[in-house]
Design an enzyme around this catalytic site. Structure first.
Site, PDB file in Angstrom:
ATOM      1  N   GLU A  35     -44.627 -33.336  43.631  1.00  0.00           N
ATOM      2  CA  GLU A  35     -45.555 -34.464  43.432  1.00  0.00           C
ATOM      3  C   GLU A  35     -46.333 -34.772  44.717  1.00  0.00           C
ATOM      4  O   GLU A  35     -47.518 -35.108  44.676  1.00  0.00           O
ATOM      5  CB  GLU A  35     -44.775 -35.692  42.949  1.00  0.00           C
ATOM      6  CG  GLU A  35     -44.256 -35.505  41.521  1.00  0.00           C
ATOM      7  CD  GLU A  35     -43.216 -36.536  41.114  1.00  0.00           C
ATOM      8  OE1 GLU A  35     -42.276 -36.781  41.907  1.00  0.00           O
ATOM      9  OE2 GLU A  35     -43.334 -37.099  40.017  1.00  0.00           O
TER      10      GLU A  35
ATOM     11  N   GLY B 268     -40.174 -34.922  43.691  1.00  0.00           N
ATOM     12  CA  GLY B 268     -41.100 -35.621  44.585  1.00  0.00           C
ATOM     13  C   GLY B 268     -41.804 -34.691  45.556  1.00  0.00           C
ATOM     14  O   GLY B 268     -42.890 -35.008  46.046  1.00  0.00           O
TER      15      GLY B 268
ATOM     16  N   GLU C  40     -36.450 -33.507  37.171  1.00  0.00           N
ATOM     17  CA  GLU C  40     -35.987 -34.874  36.885  1.00  0.00           C
ATOM     18  C   GLU C  40     -35.212 -35.016  35.586  1.00  0.00           C
ATOM     19  O   GLU C  40     -34.212 -35.740  35.533  1.00  0.00           O
ATOM     20  CB  GLU C  40     -37.182 -35.837  36.870  1.00  0.00           C
ATOM     21  CG  GLU C  40     -37.745 -36.155  38.244  1.00  0.00           C
ATOM     22  CD  GLU C  40     -38.787 -35.152  38.724  1.00  0.00           C
ATOM     23  OE1 GLU C  40     -38.936 -34.073  38.102  1.00  0.00           O
ATOM     24  OE2 GLU C  40     -39.467 -35.453  39.716  1.00  0.00           O
TER      25      GLU C  40
ATOM     26  N   ALA D   9     -37.237 -36.416  45.839  1.00  0.00           N
ATOM     27  CA  ALA D   9     -36.814 -37.742  46.291  1.00  0.00           C
ATOM     28  C   ALA D   9     -35.333 -37.650  46.620  1.00  0.00           C
ATOM     29  O   ALA D   9     -34.616 -36.786  46.102  1.00  0.00           O
ATOM     30  CB  ALA D   9     -37.071 -38.762  45.194  1.00  0.00           C
TER      31      ALA D   9
HETATM   32  N1  DAK Z   1     -31.823 -35.490  47.924  1.00  0.00           N
HETATM   33  C1  DAK Z   1     -30.859 -35.634  48.840  1.00  0.00           C
HETATM   34  N2  DAK Z   1     -30.276 -34.602  49.486  1.00  0.00           N
HETATM   35  C2  DAK Z   1     -30.719 -33.367  49.184  1.00  0.00           C
HETATM   36  C3  DAK Z   1     -31.745 -33.147  48.246  1.00  0.00           C
HETATM   37  C4  DAK Z   1     -32.316 -34.281  47.592  1.00  0.00           C
HETATM   38  N3  DAK Z   1     -33.319 -34.174  46.705  1.00  0.00           N
HETATM   39  N4  DAK Z   1     -31.947 -31.812  48.162  1.00  0.00           N
HETATM   40  C5  DAK Z   1     -31.092 -31.235  49.020  1.00  0.00           C
HETATM   41  N5  DAK Z   1     -30.340 -32.169  49.645  1.00  0.00           N
HETATM   42  C6  DAK Z   1     -29.304 -31.949  50.644  1.00  0.00           C
HETATM   43  C7  DAK Z   1     -28.045 -31.407  50.004  1.00  0.00           C
HETATM   44  O1  DAK Z   1     -27.268 -32.459  49.471  1.00  0.00           O
HETATM   45  C8  DAK Z   1     -27.358 -30.743  51.205  1.00  0.00           C
HETATM   46  O2  DAK Z   1     -26.770 -31.751  51.993  1.00  0.00           O
HETATM   47  P1  DAK Z   1     -25.278 -31.536  52.610  1.00  0.00           P
HETATM   48  O3  DAK Z   1     -24.421 -31.275  51.454  1.00  0.00           O
HETATM   49  O4  DAK Z   1     -25.439 -30.332  53.509  1.00  0.00           O
HETATM   50  O5  DAK Z   1     -25.026 -32.814  53.318  1.00  0.00           O
HETATM   51  C9  DAK Z   1     -28.556 -30.197  51.978  1.00  0.00           C
HETATM   52  O6  DAK Z   1     -29.696 -30.920  51.535  1.00  0.00           O
HETATM   53  C10 DAK Z   1     -28.765 -28.725  51.700  1.00  0.00           C
HETATM   54  O7  DAK Z   1     -28.877 -28.557  50.298  1.00  0.00           O
HETATM   55  P2  DAK Z   1     -28.006 -27.471  49.506  1.00  0.00           P
HETATM   56  O8  DAK Z   1     -26.705 -27.206  50.190  1.00  0.00           O
HETATM   57  O9  DAK Z   1     -27.945 -27.918  48.096  1.00  0.00           O
HETATM   58  O10 DAK Z   1     -28.928 -26.184  49.684  1.00  0.00           O
HETATM   59  P3  DAK Z   1     -29.090 -24.970  48.681  1.00  0.00           P
HETATM   60  O11 DAK Z   1     -29.896 -23.953  49.388  1.00  0.00           O
HETATM   61  O12 DAK Z   1     -27.771 -24.539  48.116  1.00  0.00           O
HETATM   62  O13 DAK Z   1     -29.932 -25.538  47.450  1.00  0.00           O
HETATM   63  C11 DAK Z   1     -31.774 -26.793  46.443  1.00  0.00           C
HETATM   64  C12 DAK Z   1     -31.268 -25.980  47.660  1.00  0.00           C
HETATM   65  C13 DAK Z   1     -33.130 -27.385  46.796  1.00  0.00           C
HETATM   66  C14 DAK Z   1     -31.918 -25.855  45.245  1.00  0.00           C
HETATM   67  C15 DAK Z   1     -30.724 -27.885  46.125  1.00  0.00           C
HETATM   68  O14 DAK Z   1     -30.452 -28.626  47.331  1.00  0.00           O
HETATM   69  C16 DAK Z   1     -31.225 -28.841  45.105  1.00  0.00           C
HETATM   70  O15 DAK Z   1     -31.205 -28.552  43.895  1.00  0.00           O
HETATM   71  N6  DAK Z   1     -31.627 -30.033  45.545  1.00  0.00           N
HETATM   72  C17 DAK Z   1     -32.049 -31.101  44.668  1.00  0.00           C
HETATM   73  C18 DAK Z   1     -33.418 -30.792  44.132  1.00  0.00           C
HETATM   74  C19 DAK Z   1     -33.858 -31.843  43.166  1.00  0.00           C
HETATM   75  O16 DAK Z   1     -33.312 -32.013  42.086  1.00  0.00           O
HETATM   76  N7  DAK Z   1     -34.905 -32.523  43.586  1.00  0.00           N
HETATM   77  C20 DAK Z   1     -35.594 -33.416  42.734  1.00  0.00           C
HETATM   78  C21 DAK Z   1     -35.060 -34.758  42.886  1.00  0.00           C
HETATM   79  S1  DAK Z   1     -35.710 -35.774  41.603  1.00  0.00           S
HETATM   80  C22 DAK Z   1     -38.784 -42.304  40.642  1.00  0.00           C
HETATM   81  C23 DAK Z   1     -39.194 -41.966  41.879  1.00  0.00           C
HETATM   82  C24 DAK Z   1     -39.124 -40.684  42.288  1.00  0.00           C
HETATM   83  C25 DAK Z   1     -38.596 -39.710  41.506  1.00  0.00           C
HETATM   84  C26 DAK Z   1     -38.166 -40.053  40.254  1.00  0.00           C
HETATM   85  C27 DAK Z   1     -38.272 -41.335  39.808  1.00  0.00           C
HETATM   86  N8  DAK Z   1     -38.820 -43.661  40.233  1.00  0.00           N
HETATM   87  C28 DAK Z   1     -38.045 -44.569  40.905  1.00  0.00           C
HETATM   88  C29 DAK Z   1     -39.540 -44.046  39.060  1.00  0.00           C
HETATM   89  C30 DAK Z   1     -38.446 -38.401  42.004  1.00  0.00           C
HETATM   90  C31 DAK Z   1     -37.394 -37.676  41.613  1.00  0.00           C
HETATM   91  C32 DAK Z   1     -37.062 -36.451  42.260  1.00  0.00           C
HETATM   92  O17 DAK Z   1     -37.672 -35.984  43.186  1.00  0.00           O
END
Ligand code: DAK
Length: 264
Positions: free
Chosen positions: A111, A108, A131, A63
């Site tokens: 998911e 997400g 998360e 997400a």
């Molecule tokens: N959201 C927004 N931007 C993201 C992103 C994300 N999840 N993942 C990557 N990006 C963006 C980065 O900010 C970066 O943008 P710029 O800085 O270039 O503007 C671009 O994508 C490239 O990412 P990186 O530079 O970080 O690329 P790397 O190869 O170094 O790293 C990575 C890739 C996937 C390991 C890293 O980007 C990363 O850790 N991303 C976040 C992954 C993450 O934590 N995803 C899970 C999110 S939690 C709920 C509803 C839904 C959810 C929870 C609760 N309720 C409301 C109840 C769901 C939660 C989730 O999904």
């Protein structure tokens, strides 16, 4: 559509989440477009769907953390419902959906893949539920679907530790059905979709419904669900033709076909 593309190739539709600047992360706009894309599928023509992410680095990196970071409790709940509604639409969509996971499937993203019927992935795929490291619980069904798909213990380990797993581990625990080199993944997904699309559509849809509904019921009720769906196939053109076809080809020496599952 800005972030979601849909292309039909015969009876197979390929839906691509295309938001490369955020590694295809799911913001509200992507979720809305994904929902509208499924609504627009012509179920009289399309018999199987492939869902993937644009590029060769990410399926969906979760997400959108930027959008989520400032949500209030009420907004967080509403965002969770928006995602859950779309993912449930995919899970219960009458036509099978294959996730072709071409890179990161985090939060997400994992998911979303789990709301599909079948997951296959590229060798560079990375799966995880990060998360708890962000101070939240999985919010798009991760606590429920991962525990059902792998095992409660394995799901708890993945979710509590927030440690990512690679493609081979995802295969080992049964989260994905097969792993392919990145350049082969989409073709393999389309091939599997075409193989499904060749079969009787009413029966395939019935199988999806029977499996999904049965998994939510006790065995006695589940078998009744199956009986009703099975009975519903009879007198259909597909049933009459399918069985007549078998009887006509009874003596065909090539009629028994065993296929390597990875190339099914
Ligand atoms: N959201 C927004 N931007 C993201 C992103 C994300 N999840 N993942 C990557 N990006 C963006 C980065 O900010 C970066 O943008 P710029 O800085 O270039 O503007 C671009 O994508 C490239 O990412 P990186 O530079 O970080 O690329 P790397 O190869 O170094 O790293 C990575 C890739 C996937 C390991 C890293 O980007 C990363 O850790 N991303 C976040 C992954 C993450 O934590 N995803 C899970 C999110 S939690 C709920 C509803 C839904 C959810 C929870 C609760 N309720 C409301 C109840 C769901 C939660 C989730 O999904």
């Amino acid at each position: 559509m800005e972030f979601v593309k849909c292309e039909a190739e015969g009876a197979v539709a390929v839906i691509t989440i295309d938001r490369p600047k955020a590694l295809n992360a799911l913001n509200s706009a992507v979720l809305d477009e994904l929902s509208a894309t499924f609504d627009a599928i012509d179920q009289n023509v399309i018999r199987a769907i492939v869902l993937t992410g644009a590029g060769d680095k990410s399926f969906v990196a979760g997400a959108d953390i930027g959008e989520m970071s400032t949500l209030s409790k009420e907004e967080g709940e509403a965002f969770g419902k928006k995602g859950n509604d779309v993912f449930r639409k995919i899970e219960t969509f009458p036509i099978p959906v294959i996730a072709a996971v071409n890179g990161f499937a985090l939060g997400g993203g994992n998911e979303l893949a789990m709301s599909c019927d079948i997951r296959i992935c590229a060798e560079n795929a990375i799966f995880g539920q990060p998360e708890v490291g962000l101070g939240i619980t999985p919010g798009f069904g991760g606590t429920q679907r991962l525990a059902r798909l792998v095992s409660p213990g394995m799901a708890k380990q993945i979710i509590y530790t927030a440690r990512n797993i690679k493609a081979d581990e995802a295969y080992r625990i049964g989260l994905v059905n097969a792993v392919y080199p990145q350049e082969e993944l989409l073709d393999q997904a389309k091939k599997m979709a075409a193989g499904i699309a060749k079969n009787a559509p009413i029966a395939v849809r019935g199988c999806k419904k029977a499996i999904n509904d049965g998994l939510e019921a006790n065995m006695d009720d589940a078998l009744v669900i199956e009986e009703k769906i099975f009975g519903g196939c009879f007198e259909s053109y597909d049933q009459r033709e399918g069985m007549a076809n078998f009887l006509r080809k009874k003596d065909d020496p090539n009629k028994v076909k065993v296929v390597d599952f990875k190339n099914a």
